[in-house]
Each structure stands twice: as structure tokens, then as C-alpha cells.
Scaffold this motif. Structure first.
Motif, PDB file in Angstrom:
ATOM      1  N   TYR A 143       0.868  -1.178   0.000  1.00  8.55           N
ATOM      2  CA  TYR A 143       0.000   0.000   0.000  1.00  8.55           C
ATOM      3  C   TYR A 143       0.901   1.223   0.000  1.00  8.55           C
ATOM      4  O   TYR A 143       1.637   1.477   0.952  1.00  8.55           O
ATOM      5  N   PHE A 144       0.855   1.973  -1.069  1.00  8.70           N
ATOM      6  CA  PHE A 144       1.647   3.193  -1.200  1.00  8.70           C
ATOM      7  C   PHE A 144       0.721   4.375  -0.962  1.00  8.70           C
ATOM      8  O   PHE A 144      -0.303   4.537  -1.644  1.00  8.70           O
ATOM      9  N   ASP A 149      -4.349  12.817   4.378  1.00 12.01           N
ATOM     10  CA  ASP A 149      -5.657  13.372   4.709  1.00 12.01           C
ATOM     11  C   ASP A 149      -6.143  14.297   3.595  1.00 12.01           C
ATOM     12  O   ASP A 149      -5.776  15.477   3.578  1.00 12.01           O
ATOM     13  N   PRO A 150      -6.912  13.758   2.630  1.00 15.63           N
ATOM     14  CA  PRO A 150      -7.418  12.390   2.571  1.00 15.63           C
ATOM     15  C   PRO A 150      -6.341  11.403   2.130  1.00 15.63           C
ATOM     16  O   PRO A 150      -5.319  11.814   1.556  1.00 15.63           O
ATOM     17  N   MET A 151      -6.587  10.138   2.391  1.00 20.02           N
ATOM     18  CA  MET A 151      -5.647   9.105   1.963  1.00 20.02           C
ATOM     19  C   MET A 151      -5.675   9.003   0.431  1.00 20.02           C
ATOM     20  O   MET A 151      -6.749   8.840  -0.159  1.00 20.02           O
ATOM     21  N   ILE A 152      -4.507   9.143  -0.189  1.00 20.81           N
ATOM     22  CA  ILE A 152      -4.398   9.045  -1.648  1.00 20.81           C
ATOM     23  C   ILE A 152      -3.384   7.967  -1.974  1.00 20.81           C
ATOM     24  O   ILE A 152      -2.258   7.982  -1.458  1.00 20.81           O
ATOM     25  N   SER A 153      -3.773   7.043  -2.825  1.00 23.23           N
ATOM     26  CA  SER A 153      -2.890   5.927  -3.173  1.00 23.23           C
ATOM     27  C   SER A 153      -1.999   6.287  -4.362  1.00 23.23           C
ATOM     28  O   SER A 153      -2.076   7.381  -4.914  1.00 23.23           O
ATOM     29  N   ALA A 154      -1.173   5.333  -4.773  1.00 20.93           N
ATOM     30  CA  ALA A 154      -0.107   5.577  -5.740  1.00 20.93           C
ATOM     31  C   ALA A 154      -0.594   6.049  -7.107  1.00 20.93           C
ATOM     32  O   ALA A 154      -1.533   5.501  -7.681  1.00 20.93           O
ATOM     33  N   ILE A 155       0.110   7.061  -7.645  1.00 21.60           N
ATOM     34  CA  ILE A 155      -0.108   7.497  -9.015  1.00 21.60           C
ATOM     35  C   ILE A 155       0.394   6.406  -9.960  1.00 21.60           C
ATOM     36  O   ILE A 155       1.151   5.512  -9.559  1.00 21.60           O
ATOM     37  N   PHE A 171      -3.855  -1.203  -4.540  1.00 19.03           N
ATOM     38  CA  PHE A 171      -4.835  -0.309  -5.152  1.00 19.03           C
ATOM     39  C   PHE A 171      -4.479  -0.051  -6.618  1.00 19.03           C
ATOM     40  O   PHE A 171      -4.558   1.084  -7.104  1.00 19.03           O
ATOM     41  N   ALA A 172      -4.108  -1.112  -7.324  1.00 20.84           N
ATOM     42  CA  ALA A 172      -3.694  -0.980  -8.725  1.00 20.84           C
ATOM     43  C   ALA A 172      -4.774  -0.343  -9.587  1.00 20.84           C
ATOM     44  O   ALA A 172      -4.477   0.398 -10.523  1.00 20.84           O
ATOM     45  N   GLU A 173      -6.032  -0.596  -9.267  1.00 28.00           N
ATOM     46  CA  GLU A 173      -7.117  -0.026 -10.080  1.00 28.00           C
ATOM     47  C   GLU A 173      -7.183   1.488  -9.945  1.00 28.00           C
ATOM     48  O   GLU A 173      -7.535   2.200 -10.893  1.00 28.00           O
ATOM     49  N   LEU A 174      -6.800   2.013  -8.776  1.00 27.32           N
ATOM     50  CA  LEU A 174      -6.789   3.465  -8.601  1.00 27.32           C
ATOM     51  C   LEU A 174      -5.593   4.090  -9.311  1.00 27.32           C
ATOM     52  O   LEU A 174      -5.650   5.238  -9.739  1.00 27.32           O
ATOM     53  N   LYS A 181      -7.696  13.293  -7.028  1.00 31.33           N
ATOM     54  CA  LYS A 181      -9.017  13.148  -6.418  1.00 31.33           C
ATOM     55  C   LYS A 181      -9.647  11.807  -6.754  1.00 31.33           C
ATOM     56  O   LYS A 181     -10.513  11.311  -6.021  1.00 31.33           O
ATOM     57  N   ASP A 182      -9.205  11.212  -7.866  1.00 34.28           N
ATOM     58  CA  ASP A 182      -9.735   9.912  -8.276  1.00 34.28           C
ATOM     59  C   ASP A 182      -9.011   8.754  -7.593  1.00 34.28           C
ATOM     60  O   ASP A 182      -9.408   7.603  -7.727  1.00 34.28           O
ATOM     61  N   ARG A 183      -7.931   9.074  -6.861  1.00 28.89           N
ATOM     62  CA  ARG A 183      -7.179   8.042  -6.156  1.00 28.89           C
ATOM     63  C   ARG A 183      -7.353   8.143  -4.651  1.00 28.89           C
ATOM     64  O   ARG A 183      -6.603   7.513  -3.893  1.00 28.89           O
ATOM     65  N   VAL A 184      -8.344   8.900  -4.229  1.00 25.10           N
ATOM     66  CA  VAL A 184      -8.633   9.015  -2.800  1.00 25.10           C
ATOM     67  C   VAL A 184      -9.255   7.711  -2.292  1.00 25.10           C
ATOM     68  O   VAL A 184     -10.181   7.175  -2.909  1.00 25.10           O
ATOM     69  N   VAL A 185      -8.728   7.209  -1.184  1.00 31.12           N
ATOM     70  CA  VAL A 185      -9.298   6.037  -0.517  1.00 31.12           C
ATOM     71  C   VAL A 185     -10.228   6.571   0.564  1.00 31.12           C
ATOM     72  O   VAL A 185      -9.784   7.072   1.594  1.00 31.12           O
ATOM     73  N   HIS A 186     -11.527   6.486   0.306  1.00 31.41           N
ATOM     74  CA  HIS A 186     -12.497   7.140   1.174  1.00 31.41           C
ATOM     75  C   HIS A 186     -12.781   6.360   2.456  1.00 31.41           C
ATOM     76  O   HIS A 186     -13.150   6.951   3.477  1.00 31.41           O
TER      77      HIS A 186
END
Length: 266
Positions: A143-144, A149-155, A171-174, A181-186
């Protein structure tokens, strides 16, 4: 000497690349966030942040080309264009696009031969790393976290580098999403559900606090937390879509993955 003679680099990766190519004499201004190479901060005036810049100062440098990165610099690019400057903005997101952009910039300064030699060596190292990790019985789940805040995963390029390094991006799909904003883990409970073996933080210029991550509600049983596998890679080493990510960033990811595999008999 042909090509642009006076270049302003709005982001670090272009500065680093031009130095690697031996074309640093063309640079007349850099981003204030530049730390690679370190001597650039001593040799070149700092004229921009990431989202904005000192327009009058940039104009006064009389650049014949300004190079930036990302749609997030659209407003800054607009100001510079309206000030009468030539502006070139790239928007690379994948490893392949980073290599393509390096080739493009090298072509602008007539340094393609040098660029191709560097790229060939870099790609050979990538293949070597991928081959080494292919022999492991199990690849660590990673998990990268790019922001907390917010949690954002790897580009995307980081997600791809995790795979080259020997890991599995949980979170490869993100990673396929272009915008932050599309990689935020809500959902705070979602990373634990994906059971990462390694947690790698790179909080966009601020220090990663592994203890804070480990203390999140419901995270105590995450394999990475239980095993003390919370690590930092500085953002300048991996969140710039240029040479640093392809070399130092990848090497650090690989060392973390290889260390985990070795401790588990890989």
C-alpha cells in the motif's frame, strides 16, 4: 548549439534531466522545490512553486522556452503564455510516458544520443530487477500512500514501479486514474481489508509518520503494521515523473520488497 538556449523549468524532473544530459547551461530558472541535483539550487534562480510562479521574474529571464508538468499547472501556463512566452507542458503518468517525455525533451536540446544511452541502461536495470523478483515464492502486497488526509494511493508510474520492484499494488485499479481526487481512498477500513505486507509513505514533501498510520483505528492487525513494515520514500525520489523515480525511487522500492521476501525465505 541549436534548440532552446534559455529554458525555465517549472518542475524538478526537467532540471534533473537536463543536468544528466550535460545541458544545464541552457537552464535560466528552476522550481523552488528542486532538490535534484542539489547544486542546481546554488546555480540557478528559483522562480516558481508548483501551482504558481513569479511571472515578472520569469519574463525578465527572457526564456525562449518554459517547460512544466501536469494539468495542475494549466493556470500558471496560461499566465506565462499571456505574458508572451513559449510554454511546453507535459502530462506523463506512466513509466512508458516518462521515457517518452525524456526522449522528447532530449530532442528539443539536440541530446538524443546521450538520452538513448541513459534510457537503455535504465531499462536494462529495470529488467534485471524484475527478473530477480520473479524468483520469489511470494511478492509482497504494497500500500503506497501519497497523502494522508485524505488518503491518496499511488499514481500510475508509482503503481507500475511497485510491480517492477517485485511488489503487488493493493490499489492498482486506482493507479490507472489520472487525477489525485480519483485516487482518494475514502474508507479508512479499505486498506486493512486489502492486507498489505508493506506500507510505503511519500507524503508530497512532508515527513511520513509511520506511527500515525499504525495508530489508525482498525489497522493494528494489518500485516504491515503487525510486522513493523512501514517505510518512507521521499517524494523527491519517487513522485517526480522523471529520472529520480526511474532510478532511486525504484531502487528503494526494490530494496523494501527484497528485504521483505528475504525475511520470509524468498
Amino acid at each position: 548549439m541549436t534548440g532552446p538556449q534559455r529554458i525555465v523549468c517549472l518542475t524538478e524532473e526537467t532540471t534533473e534531466w537536463l543536468y544528466l544530459l550535460g545541458e544545464e547551461h541552457r537552464i535560466v530558472g528552476i522550481s523552488g522545490y528542486t532538490v535534484r541535483p542539489r547544486r542546481a539550487r546554488e546555480e540557478k534562480p528559483r522562480v516558481s512553486a508548483f501551482l504558481d510562479g513569479k511571472i515578472d521574474k520569469i519574463v525578465a529571464l527572457e526564456p525562449d522556452l518554459v517547460i512544466g508538468f501536469s494539468d495542475m499547472q494549466a493556470a500558471l501556463a496560461d499566465k506565462l503564455i499571456r505574458a508572451g512566452l513559449n510554454v511546453f507542458i507535459t502530462n506523463q503518468r506512466s513509466v512508458a510516458e516518462i521515457f517518452a517525455t525524456l526522449r522528447l525533451v532530449a530532442g528539443l536540446v539536440q541530446a538524443s544520443d546521450c538520452a538513448e544511452a541513459w534510457i537503455a541502461a535504465c531499462q536494462a536495470r529495470h529488467a534485471e530487477i524484475a527478473a530477480a523478483s520473479a524468483a520469489w515464492p511470494r511478492r509482497p502486497r504494497v500500500y503506497f500512500e501519497e497523502w494522508d488526509d485524505p488518503m491518496i494511493s499511488a499514481i500510475r508510474w508509482v503503481s507500475e514501479l511497485i510491480v517492477i520492484a517485485g511488489g503487488v499494488d493493493v490499489f492498482a485499479e486506482l493507479g490507472l486514474m489520472a487525477g489525485g481526487k480519483d485516487r482518494v481512498v475514502h474508507d479508512l477500513a479499505e486498506p486493512p481489508r486489502r492486507a498489505p505486507d508493506l506500507i510505503v509513505g511519500s507524503w508530497c514533501g512532508k515527513k511520513f509518520r509511520g506511527a500515525n498510520v499504525a495508530a489508525r483505528a482498525g489497522w493494528q492487525d494489518v500485516p504491515a503494521v503487525a510486522g513493523g513494515e512501514l517505510h518512507e520514500i521521499k517524494s523527491c525520489d519517487i513522485l517526480q515523473p522523471g529520472p529520480a523515480a526511474l532510478t532511486d525511487g525504484l531502487e528503494q522500492l526494490h530494496r523494501l520488497c527484497a528485504g521483505w521476501a528475504a525475511r520470509r525465505g524468498g
